[in-house]
Design an enzyme around this catalytic site. Structure first.
Site, PDB file in Angstrom:
ATOM      1  N   GLY A   1       0.805  -1.215   0.000  1.00 42.58           N
ATOM      2  CA  GLY A   1       0.000   0.000   0.000  1.00 42.58           C
ATOM      3  C   GLY A   1       0.834   1.260   0.000  1.00 42.58           C
ATOM      4  O   GLY A   1       0.447   2.262   0.595  1.00 42.58           O
ATOM      5  N   HIS A   2       1.963   1.241  -0.693  1.00 40.11           N
ATOM      6  CA  HIS A   2       2.921   2.344  -0.612  1.00 40.11           C
ATOM      7  C   HIS A   2       2.434   3.639  -1.256  1.00 40.11           C
ATOM      8  O   HIS A   2       2.987   4.709  -1.003  1.00 40.11           O
ATOM      9  CB  HIS A   2       4.250   1.939  -1.258  1.00 40.11           C
ATOM     10  CG  HIS A   2       4.200   1.905  -2.756  1.00 40.11           C
ATOM     11  ND1 HIS A   2       3.557   0.904  -3.454  1.00 40.11           N
ATOM     12  CD2 HIS A   2       4.706   2.750  -3.695  1.00 40.11           C
ATOM     13  CE1 HIS A   2       3.674   1.128  -4.754  1.00 40.11           C
ATOM     14  NE2 HIS A   2       4.355   2.236  -4.925  1.00 40.11           N
TER      15      HIS A   2
ATOM     16  N   GLY B   1      -0.663   4.826  -0.883  1.00 42.32           N
ATOM     17  CA  GLY B   1      -1.659   5.433  -0.020  1.00 42.32           C
ATOM     18  C   GLY B   1      -1.041   6.390   0.971  1.00 42.32           C
ATOM     19  O   GLY B   1       0.186   6.515   1.076  1.00 42.32           O
TER      20      GLY B   1
ATOM     21  N   VAL C   1      -0.921   6.255   4.291  1.00 40.58           N
ATOM     22  CA  VAL C   1      -0.135   5.592   5.333  1.00 40.58           C
ATOM     23  C   VAL C   1       1.127   4.963   4.754  1.00 40.58           C
ATOM     24  O   VAL C   1       2.234   5.163   5.270  1.00 40.58           O
ATOM     25  CB  VAL C   1      -0.982   4.525   6.053  1.00 40.58           C
ATOM     26  CG1 VAL C   1      -0.121   3.716   7.017  1.00 40.58           C
ATOM     27  CG2 VAL C   1      -2.135   5.182   6.796  1.00 40.58           C
TER      28      VAL C   1
ATOM     29  N   SER D   1      -7.433  -0.220  12.846  1.00 44.39           N
ATOM     30  CA  SER D   1      -8.162   1.046  12.887  1.00 44.39           C
ATOM     31  C   SER D   1      -8.868   1.182  14.218  1.00 44.39           C
ATOM     32  O   SER D   1      -9.271   0.188  14.829  1.00 44.39           O
ATOM     33  CB  SER D   1      -9.190   1.094  11.752  1.00 44.39           C
ATOM     34  OG  SER D   1     -10.105   2.160  11.930  1.00 44.39           O
ATOM     35  N   SER D   2      -9.079   2.417  14.643  1.00 46.29           N
ATOM     36  CA  SER D   2      -9.780   2.643  15.901  1.00 46.29           C
ATOM     37  C   SER D   2     -11.252   2.255  15.828  1.00 46.29           C
ATOM     38  O   SER D   2     -11.916   2.124  16.855  1.00 46.29           O
ATOM     39  CB  SER D   2      -9.663   4.116  16.313  1.00 46.29           C
ATOM     40  OG  SER D   2     -10.211   4.960  15.312  1.00 46.29           O
ATOM     41  N   CYS D   3     -11.783   2.022  14.611  1.00 45.34           N
ATOM     42  CA  CYS D   3     -13.196   1.662  14.483  1.00 45.34           C
ATOM     43  C   CYS D   3     -13.467   0.221  14.905  1.00 45.34           C
ATOM     44  O   CYS D   3     -14.619  -0.215  14.925  1.00 45.34           O
ATOM     45  CB  CYS D   3     -13.691   1.888  13.063  1.00 45.34           C
ATOM     46  SG  CYS D   3     -13.068   0.705  11.862  1.00 45.34           S
TER      47      CYS D   3
ATOM     48  N   TYR E   1     -16.014  -2.792   7.639  1.00 43.75           N
ATOM     49  CA  TYR E   1     -14.582  -2.485   7.714  1.00 43.75           C
ATOM     50  C   TYR E   1     -14.015  -2.914   9.057  1.00 43.75           C
ATOM     51  O   TYR E   1     -12.935  -3.521   9.131  1.00 43.75           O
ATOM     52  CB  TYR E   1     -14.382  -0.981   7.508  1.00 43.75           C
ATOM     53  CG  TYR E   1     -12.950  -0.523   7.550  1.00 43.75           C
ATOM     54  CD1 TYR E   1     -12.069  -0.836   6.525  1.00 43.75           C
ATOM     55  CD2 TYR E   1     -12.476   0.247   8.612  1.00 43.75           C
ATOM     56  CE1 TYR E   1     -10.747  -0.401   6.548  1.00 43.75           C
ATOM     57  CE2 TYR E   1     -11.166   0.693   8.652  1.00 43.75           C
ATOM     58  CZ  TYR E   1     -10.298   0.363   7.617  1.00 43.75           C
ATOM     59  OH  TYR E   1      -8.993   0.791   7.652  1.00 43.75           O
TER      60      TYR E   1
ATOM     61  N   LYS F   1     -11.025  -5.700   9.974  1.00 45.31           N
ATOM     62  CA  LYS F   1      -9.824  -5.353  10.731  1.00 45.31           C
ATOM     63  C   LYS F   1      -9.686  -6.217  11.993  1.00 45.31           C
ATOM     64  O   LYS F   1      -8.573  -6.604  12.368  1.00 45.31           O
ATOM     65  CB  LYS F   1      -9.837  -3.865  11.088  1.00 45.31           C
ATOM     66  CG  LYS F   1      -9.598  -2.952   9.897  1.00 45.31           C
ATOM     67  CD  LYS F   1      -8.232  -3.206   9.276  1.00 45.31           C
ATOM     68  CE  LYS F   1      -7.914  -2.275   8.138  1.00 45.31           C
ATOM     69  NZ  LYS F   1      -6.581  -2.530   7.549  1.00 45.31           N
TER      70      LYS F   1
ATOM     71  N   PRO G   1      -4.336   2.716  14.592  1.00 43.96           N
ATOM     72  CA  PRO G   1      -4.240   4.174  14.504  1.00 43.96           C
ATOM     73  C   PRO G   1      -5.597   4.840  14.687  1.00 43.96           C
ATOM     74  O   PRO G   1      -6.646   4.270  14.379  1.00 43.96           O
ATOM     75  CB  PRO G   1      -3.738   4.410  13.078  1.00 43.96           C
ATOM     76  CG  PRO G   1      -3.500   3.069  12.476  1.00 43.96           C
ATOM     77  CD  PRO G   1      -4.220   2.071  13.291  1.00 43.96           C
TER      78      PRO G   1
ATOM     79  N   HIS H   1     -12.473  10.813   4.410  1.00 45.91           N
ATOM     80  CA  HIS H   1     -12.734  10.931   5.837  1.00 45.91           C
ATOM     81  C   HIS H   1     -13.088  12.379   6.188  1.00 45.91           C
ATOM     82  O   HIS H   1     -12.992  13.285   5.360  1.00 45.91           O
ATOM     83  CB  HIS H   1     -11.509  10.462   6.634  1.00 45.91           C
ATOM     84  CG  HIS H   1     -11.305   8.989   6.578  1.00 45.91           C
ATOM     85  ND1 HIS H   1     -10.418   8.386   5.715  1.00 45.91           N
ATOM     86  CD2 HIS H   1     -11.890   7.976   7.270  1.00 45.91           C
ATOM     87  CE1 HIS H   1     -10.456   7.073   5.889  1.00 45.91           C
ATOM     88  NE2 HIS H   1     -11.338   6.795   6.822  1.00 45.91           N
TER      89      HIS H   1
ATOM     90  N   TRP I   1     -22.211  17.353   7.237  1.00 42.22           N
ATOM     91  CA  TRP I   1     -23.006  16.197   7.663  1.00 42.22           C
ATOM     92  C   TRP I   1     -23.091  16.116   9.181  1.00 42.22           C
ATOM     93  O   TRP I   1     -22.088  16.308   9.881  1.00 42.22           O
ATOM     94  CB  TRP I   1     -22.350  14.922   7.143  1.00 42.22           C
ATOM     95  CG  TRP I   1     -22.809  14.502   5.786  1.00 42.22           C
ATOM     96  CD1 TRP I   1     -23.244  15.319   4.780  1.00 42.22           C
ATOM     97  CD2 TRP I   1     -22.883  13.171   5.282  1.00 42.22           C
ATOM     98  NE1 TRP I   1     -23.565  14.574   3.682  1.00 42.22           N
ATOM     99  CE2 TRP I   1     -23.361  13.255   3.965  1.00 42.22           C
ATOM    100  CE3 TRP I   1     -22.582  11.921   5.815  1.00 42.22           C
ATOM    101  CZ2 TRP I   1     -23.547  12.120   3.162  1.00 42.22           C
ATOM    102  CZ3 TRP I   1     -22.768  10.797   5.027  1.00 42.22           C
ATOM    103  CH2 TRP I   1     -23.252  10.901   3.721  1.00 42.22           C
TER     104      TRP I   1
ATOM    105  N   ARG J   1     -13.776  13.549  17.725  1.00 42.07           N
ATOM    106  CA  ARG J   1     -12.798  12.720  17.036  1.00 42.07           C
ATOM    107  C   ARG J   1     -11.373  13.157  17.388  1.00 42.07           C
ATOM    108  O   ARG J   1     -11.116  14.313  17.723  1.00 42.07           O
ATOM    109  CB  ARG J   1     -12.984  12.806  15.514  1.00 42.07           C
ATOM    110  CG  ARG J   1     -14.290  12.193  14.991  1.00 42.07           C
ATOM    111  CD  ARG J   1     -14.323  10.698  15.161  1.00 42.07           C
ATOM    112  NE  ARG J   1     -15.548  10.121  14.612  1.00 42.07           N
ATOM    113  CZ  ARG J   1     -16.646   9.896  15.303  1.00 42.07           C
ATOM    114  NH1 ARG J   1     -16.688  10.234  16.594  1.00 42.07           N
ATOM    115  NH2 ARG J   1     -17.714   9.360  14.730  1.00 42.07           N
TER     116      ARG J   1
END
Length: 311
Positions: free
Chosen positions: A11-12, A14, A16, A108-110, A137, A141, A164, A180, A203, A210
């Protein structure tokens, strides 16, 4: 890791992955393996098998994933769960088969329950229902975390999982359909200023809180953990500080110079009420973020204005 180790960054391109590559280059690593999705589809088992057999990396940063904001997660749940499950399962399994020394899985924190106690401690995993708008998602994860732990337990692998918080920075996604919240707000407010609008629609109620971490700080933390953390239990990466969406929008307005009105559309979903990470575990290891949110957003805004990204 030393400079002669071969390091694969999945994923280079992206946000992150590119930050991790920048960090590795800065630290003097010369054998960084990257490959585009056009040449390697990580959802295809045979392609991933052939790649690992040929390249034989020593270390892996698994930053490849299908990601998006609340709208994308809510609209394309099947794609989010399928693609992420396939990517991480293929990479983790081939890392095992080719004897990779260590792998960092980017979660992910989700993953934490919607109503878990704040701040979110690592022990809250699987203690309650998830936020419905990003459940697909999050489940993918969580499966990645458990996959790493299972390989560690059965095979003695050293696969660690890092969680993260919300990220921003260079190479962020500014597509309003699937970005996001921070990049979406930055683009909306910037364009409102350019177009001399009197207001911006946002929205939700603006009340959810956050936490935001600059992606270069994430890369620093991930590199630190690759060097210093070998525990199979997950670990959070964040700032330990948060603010409301309304406060974030007002902060961006001040940086951009937009003086119009903020209109909150309460007919749209808010998502999780609050999502602040407990980062005491990481701080006890000796790492803390460096970039203040206002400074980080100002740097991003300056780069956007200079490059004309939204022109």
């Amino acid at each position: 890791m030393d400079s002669n180790d071969k390091i694969f960054v999945a994923g280079h391109k992206g946000m992150v992955g590119s930050a991790i590559v920048r960090k590795l280059v800065a630290e003097g690593h010369t054998k960084i393996v990257t490959v585009s999705s056009k040449d390697l589809d990580l959802t295809k088992q045979q392609e991933v098998s052939d790649f690992f057999t040929d390249e034989r990396p020593d270390y892996v940063f698994l930053a490849a994933a299908k990601v998006g904001g609340i709208h994308a997660n809510n609209s394309f749940g099947a794609e989010f769960i399928y693609n992420n499950l396939m990517i991480q399962t293929n990479v983790i399994h081939q890392a095992h088969l080719t004897n990779v020394k260590k792998l960092v899985f980017m979660g992910s924190s989700c993953i934490y329950p919607r109503m878990a106690p704040q701040p979110l401690n690592e022990s809250s995993l699987l203690t309650g229902p998830l936020e419905p708008t990003n459940e697909s998602y999050a489940i993918a994860k969580i499966a990645g975390i458990k996959t790493c732990q299972a390989y560690n337990a059965q095979y003695g692998s050293n696969f660690i999982s890092v969680m993260p918080t919300n990220l921003y920075g260079p190479n962020d996604n500014y597509d309003l359909e699937n970005s996001h919240v921070l990049p979406a707000l930055l683009k909306k407010i910037y364009m409102a200023k350019i177009d001399e609008l009197e207001s911006v629609d946002i929205w939700g109620s603006g009340k959810p809180k956050r936490e935001f971490l600059h992606v270069d700080d994430l890369a620093e933390a991930t590199y630190f953990l690759m060097q210093n953390y070998n525990d199979p239990s997950l670990i959070n990466i964040g700032t330990g500080e948060d603010l409301s969406i309304k406060e974030l929008a007002e902060l961006i307005c001040g940086i951009v110079g937009f003086k119009g009105e903020l209109l909150f559309d309460t007919s749209m979903p808010d998502g999780t009420p609050r999502k602040l990470l407990d980062v005491s575990k990481l701080r006890d290891l000796g790492w803390k973020h460096k970039t203040k949110l206002k400074d980080g957003i100002a740097d991003v805004y300056e780069s956007i204005a200079t490059a004309g990204i939204f022109a």
